[in-house]
Design an enzyme around this catalytic site. Structure first.
Site, PDB file in Angstrom:
ATOM      1  N   GLU A  31       0.889  -1.165  -0.198  1.00 57.06           N
ATOM      2  CA  GLU A  31       0.029   0.020   0.037  1.00 57.06           C
ATOM      3  C   GLU A  31       0.690   1.301  -0.072  1.00 57.06           C
ATOM      4  O   GLU A  31       2.060   1.256   0.322  1.00 57.06           O
ATOM      5  CB  GLU A  31      -0.963  -0.001   1.129  1.00 57.06           C
ATOM      6  N   LYS A  94      -5.679  10.642   0.856  1.00 56.03           N
ATOM      7  CA  LYS A  94      -5.574   9.041   1.342  1.00 56.03           C
ATOM      8  C   LYS A  94      -6.929   8.716   0.918  1.00 56.03           C
ATOM      9  O   LYS A  94      -7.853   8.926   1.200  1.00 56.03           O
ATOM     10  CB  LYS A  94      -5.583   9.467   3.020  1.00 56.03           C
ATOM     11  N   VAL A 114      -5.390   0.419   3.428  1.00 60.04           N
ATOM     12  CA  VAL A 114      -5.565  -1.002   3.464  1.00 60.04           C
ATOM     13  C   VAL A 114      -6.944  -1.279   2.526  1.00 60.04           C
ATOM     14  O   VAL A 114      -6.765  -2.042   1.621  1.00 60.04           O
ATOM     15  CB  VAL A 114      -5.573  -1.802   4.670  1.00 60.04           C
ATOM     16  N   ASP A 154     -15.637   6.037  15.155  1.00 61.09           N
ATOM     17  CA  ASP A 154     -14.457   5.925  14.217  1.00 61.09           C
ATOM     18  C   ASP A 154     -13.817   4.580  14.231  1.00 61.09           C
ATOM     19  O   ASP A 154     -13.019   4.006  14.946  1.00 61.09           O
ATOM     20  CB  ASP A 154     -13.351   6.751  14.557  1.00 61.09           C
ATOM     21  N   SER A 156     -12.142   1.885  11.300  1.00 60.55           N
ATOM     22  CA  SER A 156     -11.465   1.928   9.917  1.00 60.55           C
ATOM     23  C   SER A 156     -12.291   1.112   9.008  1.00 60.55           C
ATOM     24  O   SER A 156     -12.503  -0.159   9.018  1.00 60.55           O
ATOM     25  CB  SER A 156     -10.179   1.392  10.025  1.00 60.55           C
ATOM     26  N   ASP A 158     -10.929  -0.405   6.677  1.00 60.95           N
ATOM     27  CA  ASP A 158      -9.992  -1.733   6.654  1.00 60.95           C
ATOM     28  C   ASP A 158     -10.825  -2.859   7.077  1.00 60.95           C
ATOM     29  O   ASP A 158     -10.724  -3.926   6.529  1.00 60.95           O
ATOM     30  CB  ASP A 158      -8.779  -1.555   7.434  1.00 60.95           C
ATOM     31  N   LYS A 175      -3.024  -1.565  14.584  1.00 64.77           N
ATOM     32  CA  LYS A 175      -1.975  -0.541  15.091  1.00 64.77           C
ATOM     33  C   LYS A 175      -2.378  -0.444  16.581  1.00 64.77           C
ATOM     34  O   LYS A 175      -3.540  -0.551  16.947  1.00 64.77           O
ATOM     35  CB  LYS A 175      -2.354   0.612  14.274  1.00 64.77           C
TER      36      LYS A 175
END
Ligand code: PSU
Ligand code: MN
Length: 318
Positions: A31, A94, A114, A154, A156, A158, A175
């Site tokens: 990525e 992004k 991702v 919030d 992601s 992903d 993360k």
């Protein structure tokens, strides 16, 4: 699952990648958001190059993904990597699943997260993808019980992509800035296998362990290849997360990670940082708070993930 025929109208696959796929040789997607938003220059450029070399050394062809002028590039040349790595802050978008259409429509460069990288990789018929740490459920996303504080929600994109797109994502765990146990619950609910390599504990991104057990683990890459073959072979539509611990010599001690992350989240809150800017902001703040130790770990784990992904792709065969 995205319709690969439609996405492929936007694809621009590099000749080397196209040839490798046509010949059934292993390919690993990489990525670009970690280059443009996740790491400082020049470490970001070094990592982008070193990741591609690590994939090659493992016998696979690297395909770094990004958006340029309405096209989804799969496989970047040296000049493109440099553009992404040296772009002034804020000048490269992004692009995640929800922001991919705008990124394609407005033209110019965008880095893929991702989720957007999985979409492009799947359309190109790539099965293995390496990144640093996957996105997940941010702390406070669900509110804080008893305080009356409303959750940010919030989470992601992903995670939703992993639930719907059949790609093996090799990372060093979610993360460390995230609510990791809740992220694991979310992935379980959405049917995404999470498998650690070489240890029973879930890898903790820049720390060796996230402090929770991995849902499953295998002793080595060969074991991971068997699980990936089973998951992708079932045709369920979803992906799989393979977690590789950060190399021990650069791992940040658990207590250092915890203190830096707690402080960074308080600082982000006070500064009113939210939305897609939050993850890059927290990573940069943790880098300052750990005197660069987090950047050393993050760069090493990304390259290590790329190497393991190359080995995994080579083991999958046709
Ligand atoms: N891994 C890293 N650094 C990063 C990322 C991953 O080591 O910056 C990026 C990936 O592109 C991932 C994104 O998809 O962070 C998650 O952003 P968000 O939390 O806004 O979904
Ligand atoms: Mn978000």
């Amino acid at each position: 699952m995205p319709d690969p025929r439609r996405v492929s109208e936007r694809l621009e696959v590099a000749a080397e990648v196209r040839d490798a796929l046509a010949a059934g040789r292993p390919v690993v997607a990489l990525e670009s958001t970690l280059i443009s938003h996740g790491l400082p220059y020049p470490q970001n450029l070094e990592v982008a190059r070193a990741s591609e070399s690590a994939v090659r050394a493992a016998g696979a062809v690297p395909a770094t993904v990004a958006v340029r002028d309405g096209r989804l590039l799969v496989g970047l040349d040296a000049a493109a990597l440099e553009v992404l790595a040296t772009a002034p802050a804020g000048s490269v978008r992004k692009a995640a699943r929800p922001s991919l259409a705008v990124a394609l429509a407005v033209g110019g460069w965008a880095a893929t997260t991702v989720s957007a990288t999985m979409i492009a990789a799947h359309a190109a018929r790539i099965r293995v993808f390496a990144t640093g740490g996957i996105g997940g459920v941010h702390r406070g996303a669900l509110g804080t019980a008893g305080t009356g504080r409303v959750g940010t929600l919030d989470i992601s994109s992903d995670l939703e992509e992993l639930a719907r797109t059949p790609i093996a994502v090799v990372c060093a765990g979610p993360k460390a800035i995230l609510d990791v146990p809740v992220t694991l619950e979310y992935l379980e609910t959405r049917g995404v296998p999470v498998v650690a390599i070489g240890q029973a504990e879930l890898p903790g991104f820049i720390a060796r362990s996230a402090g929770v057990p991995a849902p499953d683990w295998v002793p080595d890459v060969r074991g991971a290849a068997a699980v990936v073959t089973a998951q992708l072979g079932l045709g369920l539509g979803g992906g799989i997360v393979i977690c590789v611990p950060v190399p021990a010599d650069v791992a940040v001690p658990d207590d250092v990670v915890r203190a830096a992350v707690d402080r960074a989240i308080r600082d982000a809150d006070a500064a009113g940082i939210a939305g897609p800017a939050l993850t890059p902001w927290l990573l940069a703040r943790v880098a300052v708070l750990t005197d660069g130790a987090s950047v050393r770990a993050n760069t090493a784990l990304i390259v290590n993930d790329a190497r393991v992904a190359g080995e995994l792709a080579a083991l999958l065969g046709d």
